[in-house]
Design a protein around this motif. Sequence first.
Motif, PDB file in Angstrom:
ATOM      1  N   VAL A 187       0.829  -1.199   0.000  1.00  0.00           N
ATOM      2  CA  VAL A 187       0.000   0.000   0.000  1.00  0.00           C
ATOM      3  C   VAL A 187       0.866   1.252   0.000  1.00  0.00           C
ATOM      4  O   VAL A 187       0.551   2.241  -0.639  1.00  0.00           O
ATOM      5  N   ASP A 188       2.003   1.213   0.703  1.00  0.00           N
ATOM      6  CA  ASP A 188       2.819   2.401   0.893  1.00  0.00           C
ATOM      7  C   ASP A 188       4.011   2.426  -0.062  1.00  0.00           C
ATOM      8  O   ASP A 188       4.680   1.432  -0.245  1.00  0.00           O
ATOM      9  N   GLY A 189       4.275   3.583  -0.662  1.00  0.00           N
ATOM     10  CA  GLY A 189       5.492   3.755  -1.452  1.00  0.00           C
ATOM     11  C   GLY A 189       5.485   3.082  -2.803  1.00  0.00           C
ATOM     12  O   GLY A 189       6.533   2.732  -3.322  1.00  0.00           O
ATOM     13  N   VAL A 190       4.325   2.895  -3.419  1.00  0.00           N
ATOM     14  CA  VAL A 190       4.239   2.198  -4.695  1.00  0.00           C
ATOM     15  C   VAL A 190       5.030   2.933  -5.781  1.00  0.00           C
ATOM     16  O   VAL A 190       5.611   2.306  -6.666  1.00  0.00           O
ATOM     17  N   PHE A 191       5.094   4.252  -5.697  1.00  0.00           N
ATOM     18  CA  PHE A 191       5.738   5.033  -6.756  1.00  0.00           C
ATOM     19  C   PHE A 191       7.200   5.353  -6.433  1.00  0.00           C
ATOM     20  O   PHE A 191       7.817   6.160  -7.093  1.00  0.00           O
ATOM     21  N   GLY A 192       7.757   4.705  -5.416  1.00  0.00           N
ATOM     22  CA  GLY A 192       9.134   4.990  -5.033  1.00  0.00           C
ATOM     23  C   GLY A 192      10.111   3.917  -5.427  1.00  0.00           C
ATOM     24  O   GLY A 192      11.186   3.815  -4.831  1.00  0.00           O
ATOM     25  N   ASP A 193       9.777   3.119  -6.431  1.00  0.00           N
ATOM     26  CA  ASP A 193      10.662   2.024  -6.821  1.00  0.00           C
ATOM     27  C   ASP A 193      11.970   2.553  -7.408  1.00  0.00           C
ATOM     28  O   ASP A 193      11.973   3.479  -8.215  1.00  0.00           O
ATOM     29  N   GLU A 194      13.082   1.933  -7.024  1.00  0.00           N
ATOM     30  CA  GLU A 194      14.372   2.192  -7.666  1.00  0.00           C
ATOM     31  C   GLU A 194      14.511   1.220  -8.830  1.00  0.00           C
ATOM     32  O   GLU A 194      14.403   0.007  -8.653  1.00  0.00           O
ATOM     33  N   VAL A 195      14.735   1.739 -10.032  1.00  0.00           N
ATOM     34  CA  VAL A 195      14.730   0.913 -11.237  1.00  0.00           C
ATOM     35  C   VAL A 195      16.130   0.374 -11.512  1.00  0.00           C
ATOM     36  O   VAL A 195      17.120   1.113 -11.477  1.00  0.00           O
ATOM     37  N   LYS A 196      16.206  -0.935 -11.792  1.00  0.00           N
ATOM     38  CA  LYS A 196      17.440  -1.603 -12.178  1.00  0.00           C
ATOM     39  C   LYS A 196      17.196  -2.317 -13.503  1.00  0.00           C
ATOM     40  O   LYS A 196      16.226  -3.057 -13.646  1.00  0.00           O
ATOM     41  N   SER A 197      18.090  -2.093 -14.474  1.00  0.00           N
ATOM     42  CA  SER A 197      17.985  -2.761 -15.764  1.00  0.00           C
ATOM     43  C   SER A 197      19.260  -3.542 -16.019  1.00  0.00           C
ATOM     44  O   SER A 197      20.363  -3.035 -15.795  1.00  0.00           O
ATOM     45  N   VAL A 198      19.105  -4.772 -16.538  1.00  0.00           N
ATOM     46  CA  VAL A 198      20.251  -5.664 -16.703  1.00  0.00           C
ATOM     47  C   VAL A 198      19.988  -6.615 -17.856  1.00  0.00           C
ATOM     48  O   VAL A 198      18.838  -6.872 -18.213  1.00  0.00           O
ATOM     49  N   VAL A 226      22.735  -8.583 -10.788  1.00  0.00           N
ATOM     50  CA  VAL A 226      22.246  -7.288 -10.344  1.00  0.00           C
ATOM     51  C   VAL A 226      22.241  -7.272  -8.821  1.00  0.00           C
ATOM     52  O   VAL A 226      21.874  -8.264  -8.179  1.00  0.00           O
ATOM     53  N   THR A 227      22.689  -6.165  -8.234  1.00  0.00           N
ATOM     54  CA  THR A 227      22.733  -6.021  -6.789  1.00  0.00           C
ATOM     55  C   THR A 227      21.734  -4.974  -6.340  1.00  0.00           C
ATOM     56  O   THR A 227      21.715  -3.850  -6.857  1.00  0.00           O
ATOM     57  N   LEU A 228      20.898  -5.356  -5.380  1.00  0.00           N
ATOM     58  CA  LEU A 228      19.922  -4.453  -4.781  1.00  0.00           C
ATOM     59  C   LEU A 228      20.547  -3.938  -3.486  1.00  0.00           C
ATOM     60  O   LEU A 228      20.645  -4.669  -2.502  1.00  0.00           O
ATOM     61  N   ASN A 229      21.004  -2.699  -3.517  1.00  0.00           N
ATOM     62  CA  ASN A 229      21.831  -2.162  -2.441  1.00  0.00           C
ATOM     63  C   ASN A 229      21.022  -1.692  -1.239  1.00  0.00           C
ATOM     64  O   ASN A 229      19.973  -1.056  -1.384  1.00  0.00           O
ATOM     65  N   ASN A 251       8.065   0.000  14.105  1.00  0.00           N
ATOM     66  CA  ASN A 251       8.085   1.076  13.111  1.00  0.00           C
ATOM     67  C   ASN A 251       8.461   0.509  11.750  1.00  0.00           C
ATOM     68  O   ASN A 251       9.598   0.656  11.295  1.00  0.00           O
ATOM     69  N   PRO A 252       7.540  -0.157  11.090  1.00  0.00           N
ATOM     70  CA  PRO A 252       7.859  -0.802   9.805  1.00  0.00           C
ATOM     71  C   PRO A 252       8.185   0.221   8.728  1.00  0.00           C
ATOM     72  O   PRO A 252       7.637   1.320   8.701  1.00  0.00           O
ATOM     73  N   SER A 253       9.115  -0.146   7.870  1.00  0.00           N
ATOM     74  CA  SER A 253       9.470   0.693   6.725  1.00  0.00           C
ATOM     75  C   SER A 253       9.829  -0.215   5.566  1.00  0.00           C
ATOM     76  O   SER A 253       9.868  -1.441   5.711  1.00  0.00           O
ATOM     77  N   SER A 254      10.130   0.374   4.410  1.00  0.00           N
ATOM     78  CA  SER A 254      10.354  -0.463   3.238  1.00  0.00           C
ATOM     79  C   SER A 254      11.218   0.257   2.216  1.00  0.00           C
ATOM     80  O   SER A 254      11.357   1.473   2.223  1.00  0.00           O
ATOM     81  N   LYS A 255      11.801  -0.545   1.328  1.00  0.00           N
ATOM     82  CA  LYS A 255      12.513  -0.039   0.164  1.00  0.00           C
ATOM     83  C   LYS A 255      12.221  -0.988  -0.982  1.00  0.00           C
ATOM     84  O   LYS A 255      12.182  -2.212  -0.788  1.00  0.00           O
ATOM     85  N   ALA A 256      12.014  -0.440  -2.179  1.00  0.00           N
ATOM     86  CA  ALA A 256      11.580  -1.280  -3.299  1.00  0.00           C
ATOM     87  C   ALA A 256      12.464  -1.070  -4.515  1.00  0.00           C
ATOM     88  O   ALA A 256      12.996   0.010  -4.753  1.00  0.00           O
ATOM     89  N   PHE A 257      12.612  -2.156  -5.296  1.00  0.00           N
ATOM     90  CA  PHE A 257      13.381  -2.139  -6.542  1.00  0.00           C
ATOM     91  C   PHE A 257      12.532  -2.757  -7.644  1.00  0.00           C
ATOM     92  O   PHE A 257      11.868  -3.777  -7.427  1.00  0.00           O
ATOM     93  N   ARG A 258      12.572  -2.143  -8.802  1.00  0.00           N
ATOM     94  CA  ARG A 258      11.915  -2.707  -9.983  1.00  0.00           C
ATOM     95  C   ARG A 258      13.010  -3.161 -10.941  1.00  0.00           C
ATOM     96  O   ARG A 258      13.750  -2.340 -11.468  1.00  0.00           O
ATOM     97  N   VAL A 259      13.126  -4.478 -11.152  1.00  0.00           N
ATOM     98  CA  VAL A 259      14.196  -5.042 -11.972  1.00  0.00           C
ATOM     99  C   VAL A 259      13.647  -5.422 -13.344  1.00  0.00           C
ATOM    100  O   VAL A 259      12.678  -6.180 -13.454  1.00  0.00           O
ATOM    101  N   SER A 260      14.278  -4.887 -14.387  1.00  0.00           N
ATOM    102  CA  SER A 260      13.944  -5.237 -15.771  1.00  0.00           C
ATOM    103  C   SER A 260      15.099  -6.029 -16.358  1.00  0.00           C
ATOM    104  O   SER A 260      16.259  -5.640 -16.216  1.00  0.00           O
ATOM    105  N   VAL A 261      14.780  -7.147 -17.014  1.00  0.00           N
ATOM    106  CA  VAL A 261      15.801  -8.023 -17.590  1.00  0.00           C
ATOM    107  C   VAL A 261      15.572  -8.100 -19.093  1.00  0.00           C
ATOM    108  O   VAL A 261      14.480  -8.435 -19.554  1.00  0.00           O
ATOM    109  N   TYR A 262      16.612  -7.793 -19.868  1.00  0.00           N
ATOM    110  CA  TYR A 262      16.521  -7.785 -21.323  1.00  0.00           C
ATOM    111  C   TYR A 262      17.364  -8.914 -21.917  1.00  0.00           C
ATOM    112  O   TYR A 262      18.465  -9.188 -21.437  1.00  0.00           O
ATOM    113  N   ALA A 263      16.801  -9.557 -22.936  1.00  0.00           N
ATOM    114  CA  ALA A 263      17.544 -10.612 -23.630  1.00  0.00           C
ATOM    115  C   ALA A 263      18.756 -10.005 -24.332  1.00  0.00           C
ATOM    116  O   ALA A 263      18.726  -8.851 -24.762  1.00  0.00           O
TER     117      ALA A 263
END
Length: 264
Positions: free
Chosen positions: A15-26, A32-35, A112-124
């Motif tokens: 529910v929270d932070g849906v638009f805060g994704d950090e984008v990773k493309s590989v 790929v490392t999610l830091n 005090n729950p919190s979160s961090k999100a990553f959106r990973v895209s994988v290309y052939a």
Amino acid sequence: MSLKLVWFCLCFWRVDGVFGDEVKSVSEGDSVTLNFDLSEIHDEDQFQWGFGNETLLVEINEQTDRFSVNDNVLDGRFRDKLKLDNQTGSLTITNITTEHAGRYLLLKCGANPSSKAFRVSVYARLPVPVISRNCSSSLSSSSEQNCSLVCSVVNVSHVTLSWYKGNSLLSSISVSDLSISLSLPLEVEYQDKNSYSCVLNNPISNQTQNLDITRLCHTCEDSVHCCGSTEAVIRLVLSALVGVATVILLVYDIRSRRAEQDQT
């Protein structure tokens, strides 16, 4: 931590932070490392790495300084591919494929729950484009002055295929999520001295094939030189088949007429 609390944390983040994704493309086959840096967190809480909305990959317990990796989920999709840095909490996915593309969640569960999100895209990985003589246009009237070419690739998706004259874009064609074959035509003069290239690219990489006009574009006396021996053989076979069919029809017509005359 109970499974119920795991799902609570996942639902909280969903529910929270849906638009805060950090984008990773590989590219496929890379890592790929999610830091993340646990040293910045002072609470002795539990952390979880998740995939999608319901798949738990890693649990990190700061209080006991222990972690567990659950790489047998989703029919073993992540087996032997997850590497956790237990000093920082960063997660690495090795030898990645398109089935690992998606949303990864780092969840801090507790008071005090919190979160961090990553959106990973994988290309052939991209194939090198192939430039060849366009035989379907070799008999056109313009072929006397121009050389007709085609640049092609097979089984590609999320790419753009383009012709360039020097650094100037001449034409392009794109495909999104479908895996299909692409081809892009080009006509140049036989004596053209400009440099041409065909480029296949996606958001993170590209493959280039330069045009050798001297090799592909030369005047010719027959279709063997224009289109290659294979195409010439095919044309000869088709011509022979048409000739045989014509003879058969002619013989049949003559016999039919003789039969009518005999009956008369």
